[in-house]
Design a protein around this motif. Structure first.
Motif, mmCIF file in Angstrom:
data_model
loop_
_atom_site.group_PDB
_atom_site.id
_atom_site.type_symbol
_atom_site.label_atom_id
_atom_site.label_comp_id
_atom_site.label_asym_id
_atom_site.label_seq_id
_atom_site.Cartn_x
_atom_site.Cartn_y
_atom_site.Cartn_z
ATOM 1 N N VAL A 1 -25.488 -31.121 40.445
ATOM 2 C CA VAL A 1 -24.462 -31.218 41.492
ATOM 3 C C VAL A 1 -23.223 -30.404 41.106
ATOM 4 C CG1 VAL A 1 -22.841 -32.787 42.607
ATOM 5 C CG2 VAL A 1 -25.231 -33.437 42.391
ATOM 6 N N PHE A 2 -22.793 -30.514 39.844
ATOM 7 C CA PHE A 2 -21.630 -29.745 39.403
ATOM 8 C C PHE A 2 -21.925 -28.246 39.449
ATOM 9 C CE2 PHE A 2 -20.149 -33.761 37.544
ATOM 10 C CZ PHE A 2 -18.833 -33.719 37.969
ATOM 11 N N LEU A 3 -23.165 -27.883 39.084
ATOM 12 C CA LEU A 3 -23.535 -26.468 39.082
ATOM 13 C C LEU A 3 -23.484 -25.860 40.481
ATOM 14 C CD1 LEU A 3 -26.412 -26.085 36.483
ATOM 15 C CD2 LEU A 3 -24.277 -24.818 36.548
ATOM 16 N N VAL A 4 -23.770 -26.658 41.502
ATOM 17 C CA VAL A 4 -23.689 -26.134 42.870
ATOM 18 C C VAL A 4 -22.295 -25.557 43.094
ATOM 19 C CG1 VAL A 4 -23.666 -26.755 45.310
ATOM 20 C CG2 VAL A 4 -25.457 -27.652 43.829
ATOM 21 N N VAL A 5 -21.266 -26.334 42.741
ATOM 22 C CA VAL A 5 -19.887 -25.892 42.920
ATOM 23 C C VAL A 5 -19.577 -24.694 42.014
ATOM 24 C CG1 VAL A 5 -17.475 -26.595 42.797
ATOM 25 C CG2 VAL A 5 -19.222 -28.243 43.511
ATOM 26 N N PHE A 6 -19.948 -24.809 40.738
ATOM 27 C CA PHE A 6 -19.602 -23.768 39.765
ATOM 28 C C PHE A 6 -20.318 -22.445 40.069
ATOM 29 C CE2 PHE A 6 -17.133 -25.496 36.148
ATOM 30 C CZ PHE A 6 -16.969 -26.777 36.612
ATOM 31 N N LEU B 1 -21.598 -21.433 42.963
ATOM 32 C CA LEU B 1 -21.099 -20.838 44.206
ATOM 33 C C LEU B 1 -19.779 -20.118 43.953
ATOM 34 C CD1 LEU B 1 -21.886 -23.424 47.043
ATOM 35 C CD2 LEU B 1 -22.960 -21.216 46.607
ATOM 36 N N ALA B 2 -18.875 -20.754 43.188
ATOM 37 C CA ALA B 2 -17.598 -20.122 42.875
ATOM 38 C C ALA B 2 -17.830 -18.846 42.070
ATOM 39 C CB ALA B 2 -16.708 -21.093 42.090
ATOM 40 N N HIS B 3 -18.712 -18.913 41.084
ATOM 41 C CA HIS B 3 -19.031 -17.764 40.232
ATOM 42 C C HIS B 3 -19.554 -16.597 41.074
ATOM 43 C CE1 HIS B 3 -20.428 -15.662 36.638
ATOM 44 N NE2 HIS B 3 -21.641 -15.571 37.153
ATOM 45 N N LEU B 4 -20.518 -16.885 41.930
ATOM 46 C CA LEU B 4 -21.098 -15.825 42.759
ATOM 47 C C LEU B 4 -20.052 -15.252 43.707
ATOM 48 C CD1 LEU B 4 -24.634 -17.175 43.704
ATOM 49 C CD2 LEU B 4 -24.069 -15.322 42.150
ATOM 50 N N TRP B 5 -19.245 -16.148 44.284
ATOM 51 C CA TRP B 5 -18.273 -15.674 45.252
ATOM 52 C C TRP B 5 -17.238 -14.756 44.596
ATOM 53 C CZ3 TRP B 5 -17.765 -14.767 50.107
ATOM 54 C CH2 TRP B 5 -16.503 -14.423 50.591
ATOM 55 N N PHE B 6 -16.620 -15.200 43.517
ATOM 56 C CA PHE B 6 -15.531 -14.429 42.918
ATOM 57 C C PHE B 6 -16.019 -13.163 42.232
ATOM 58 C CE2 PHE B 6 -13.354 -18.610 43.093
ATOM 59 C CZ PHE B 6 -12.327 -18.210 43.925
ATOM 60 N N GLN C 1 -10.790 -19.777 33.507
ATOM 61 C CA GLN C 1 -11.304 -20.106 32.169
ATOM 62 C C GLN C 1 -12.174 -21.355 32.244
ATOM 63 O OE1 GLN C 1 -7.908 -20.498 29.606
ATOM 64 N NE2 GLN C 1 -7.368 -18.334 29.766
ATOM 65 N N MET C 2 -11.664 -22.377 32.955
ATOM 66 C CA MET C 2 -12.417 -23.620 33.078
ATOM 67 C C MET C 2 -13.702 -23.405 33.870
ATOM 68 S SD MET C 2 -9.220 -26.175 33.582
ATOM 69 C CE MET C 2 -10.080 -27.510 34.362
ATOM 70 N N LEU C 3 -13.609 -22.558 34.897
ATOM 71 C CA LEU C 3 -14.804 -22.244 35.695
ATOM 72 C C LEU C 3 -15.883 -21.623 34.813
ATOM 73 C CD1 LEU C 3 -16.347 -21.758 38.418
ATOM 74 C CD2 LEU C 3 -15.143 -19.586 38.551
ATOM 75 N N ASP C 4 -15.506 -20.618 34.020
ATOM 76 C CA ASP C 4 -16.498 -19.899 33.224
ATOM 77 C C ASP C 4 -17.054 -20.749 32.085
ATOM 78 O OD1 ASP C 4 -16.124 -17.848 34.911
ATOM 79 O OD2 ASP C 4 -15.799 -16.316 33.387
ATOM 80 N N LEU C 5 -16.165 -21.481 31.395
ATOM 81 C CA LEU C 5 -16.653 -22.305 30.282
ATOM 82 C C LEU C 5 -17.501 -23.466 30.800
ATOM 83 C CD1 LEU C 5 -13.602 -22.370 27.837
ATOM 84 C CD2 LEU C 5 -15.735 -21.069 27.658
ATOM 85 N N GLY C 6 -17.063 -24.056 31.912
ATOM 86 C CA GLY C 6 -17.839 -25.148 32.510
ATOM 87 C C GLY C 6 -19.213 -24.658 32.928
ATOM 88 N N LEU C 7 -19.224 -23.489 33.538
ATOM 89 C CA LEU C 7 -20.491 -22.899 33.989
ATOM 90 C C LEU C 7 -21.412 -22.638 32.801
ATOM 91 C CD1 LEU C 7 -21.943 -21.792 36.503
ATOM 92 C CD2 LEU C 7 -20.923 -19.583 36.003
ATOM 93 N N LEU C 8 -20.835 -22.115 31.733
ATOM 94 C CA LEU C 8 -21.618 -21.793 30.536
ATOM 95 C C LEU C 8 -22.341 -23.035 30.002
ATOM 96 C CD1 LEU C 8 -22.267 -19.692 28.266
ATOM 97 C CD2 LEU C 8 -20.215 -20.510 27.103
ATOM 98 N N GLY D 1 -32.530 -10.693 45.191
ATOM 99 C CA GLY D 1 -33.623 -11.625 44.946
ATOM 100 C C GLY D 1 -33.159 -12.808 44.121
ATOM 101 N N LEU D 2 -32.286 -12.537 43.163
ATOM 102 C CA LEU D 2 -31.722 -13.586 42.312
ATOM 103 C C LEU D 2 -30.905 -14.569 43.147
ATOM 104 C CD1 LEU D 2 -31.696 -14.106 39.234
ATOM 105 C CD2 LEU D 2 -29.431 -13.078 39.215
ATOM 106 N N VAL D 3 -30.090 -14.027 44.069
ATOM 107 C CA VAL D 3 -29.312 -14.877 44.959
ATOM 108 C C VAL D 3 -30.244 -15.771 45.774
ATOM 109 C CG1 VAL D 3 -27.864 -14.872 47.044
ATOM 110 C CG2 VAL D 3 -27.249 -13.441 45.102
ATOM 111 N N ALA D 4 -31.347 -15.175 46.252
ATOM 112 C CA ALA D 4 -32.317 -15.950 47.027
ATOM 113 C C ALA D 4 -32.854 -17.112 46.206
ATOM 114 C CB ALA D 4 -33.462 -15.042 47.471
ATOM 115 N N ILE D 5 -33.193 -16.839 44.945
ATOM 116 C CA ILE D 5 -33.740 -17.875 44.059
ATOM 117 C C ILE D 5 -32.693 -18.954 43.793
ATOM 118 C CG2 ILE D 5 -34.493 -18.274 41.683
ATOM 119 C CD1 ILE D 5 -35.992 -15.627 41.831
ATOM 120 N N VAL D 6 -31.450 -18.522 43.516
ATOM 121 C CA VAL D 6 -30.371 -19.481 43.239
ATOM 122 C C VAL D 6 -30.139 -20.381 44.449
ATOM 123 C CG1 VAL D 6 -27.878 -19.697 42.874
ATOM 124 C CG2 VAL D 6 -29.192 -18.075 41.513
ATOM 125 N N VAL D 7 -30.027 -19.774 45.625
ATOM 126 C CA VAL D 7 -29.721 -20.547 46.827
ATOM 127 C C VAL D 7 -30.844 -21.532 47.140
ATOM 128 C CG1 VAL D 7 -29.419 -20.396 49.333
ATOM 129 C CG2 VAL D 7 -28.172 -18.847 47.835
#
Lengths: 137, 111
Positions: free
Chosen positions: A35-40, A42-47, A71-78, B62-68
């Motif tokens: 659940v946390f990764l969904v947020v992290f 999405l933010a990572h991909l967007w930015f 910083q928190m976004l990247d470390l949390g994601l890691l 393709g990676l985005v597709a897999i992630v989503v």
């Protein structure tokens, strides 16, 4: 269960988990990190890949990482990504068959070490971006 | 896990596993390519330039597709845990449809 009754794949899988060693905490941990990764993620991909579509550079990333939130976004994601990924890999391996208790403990440690190496390497990269800014600025 | 019911739920389960394994493998590949940053800014930017081509961008899409897909299907699994009465099939179709939509919308961002 009466013979021939179709209980559905999902129900069957959930029942099979109860007879094996997938612990309750592991079940919950995989879902919580997910659940946390969904947020992290999405933010990572967007930015990194949508908002600045293909205009990335070391300097860009370095400047962005000066912000506390990034910083928190990247470390949390890691940490979350390695925890969730390796917990998932463990579950897939265990699903192939019941391992002996010793093998299962060994697997947990192997995955823990692999995750530790991954997070360590990721943190070194994170530091490289932070440190470069300090030297430049 | 013998005597599997080969219904939609089974294929969603299989797809969740396969995409999960692929993402775990990618996670390591991602960290390894980013480790170019350890050799300095120029080495890192050079790596970025090397990856800036249509083949890698198609790979990234393709990676985005897999992630989503993995993300939405994971949320579907949690929803089914919390609300067992919800229709598994409707949620599965919703996951597939939304994934497809996100992929289509993402195309201009990558090409």
């Amino acid at each position: 269960m009466p013979a021939g009754q179709d209980i559905g794949f999902r129900e069957q899988y959930l029942r099979s988990l109860k007879t094996r060693s997938v612990g309750r905490w592991e079940w919950i941990a995989l879902r919580l990190t997910g659940v946390f990764l969904v947020v992290f993620v999405l933010a990572h991909l967007w930015f990194l890949h949508y908002a600045k579509a293909n205009h990335l550079s070391f300097q860009d990333i370095s400047a962005r990482l000066q912000g506390r939130r990034f910083q928190m976004l990247d470390l949390g994601l890691l940490v979350l990504a390695f925890a969730h990924g390796l917990a998932g890999v463990r579950r897939v391996i265990l699903d192939f068959g019941v391992l002996s208790l010793g093998a299962e403990k060994a697997l947990r440690w192997v995955l823990f070490v692999i995750g530790g190496v991954g997070v360590f390497l990721g943190y070194r990269i994170f530091e490289a971006f932070l440190g470069a800014w300090g030297r430049a600025g | 896990m013998t005597n599997r019911n080969r219904n939609l739920g089974y294929y969603m389960w299989l797809a969740h596993r396969i995409t999960g394994i692929l993402l775990a493998v990618y996670l390591f590949a991602h960290i390894l390519t980013l480790s170019a940053a350890l050799r300095g800014a120029e080495a890192f930017n050079q790596t970025l330039r090397a990856f800036d081509n249509p083949v890698v961008r198609a790979f990234e899409l393709g990676l985005v597709a897999i992630v989503v897909f993995h993300m939405l299907n994971g949320l579907r699994l949690i929803a089914l845990d919390l609300f067992p009465s919800w229709s598994q099939e409707y949620l599965a179709f919703a996951v597939l449809l939304i994934s497809l939509g996100v992929i289509v919308i993402s195309v201009p961002f990558f090409f």
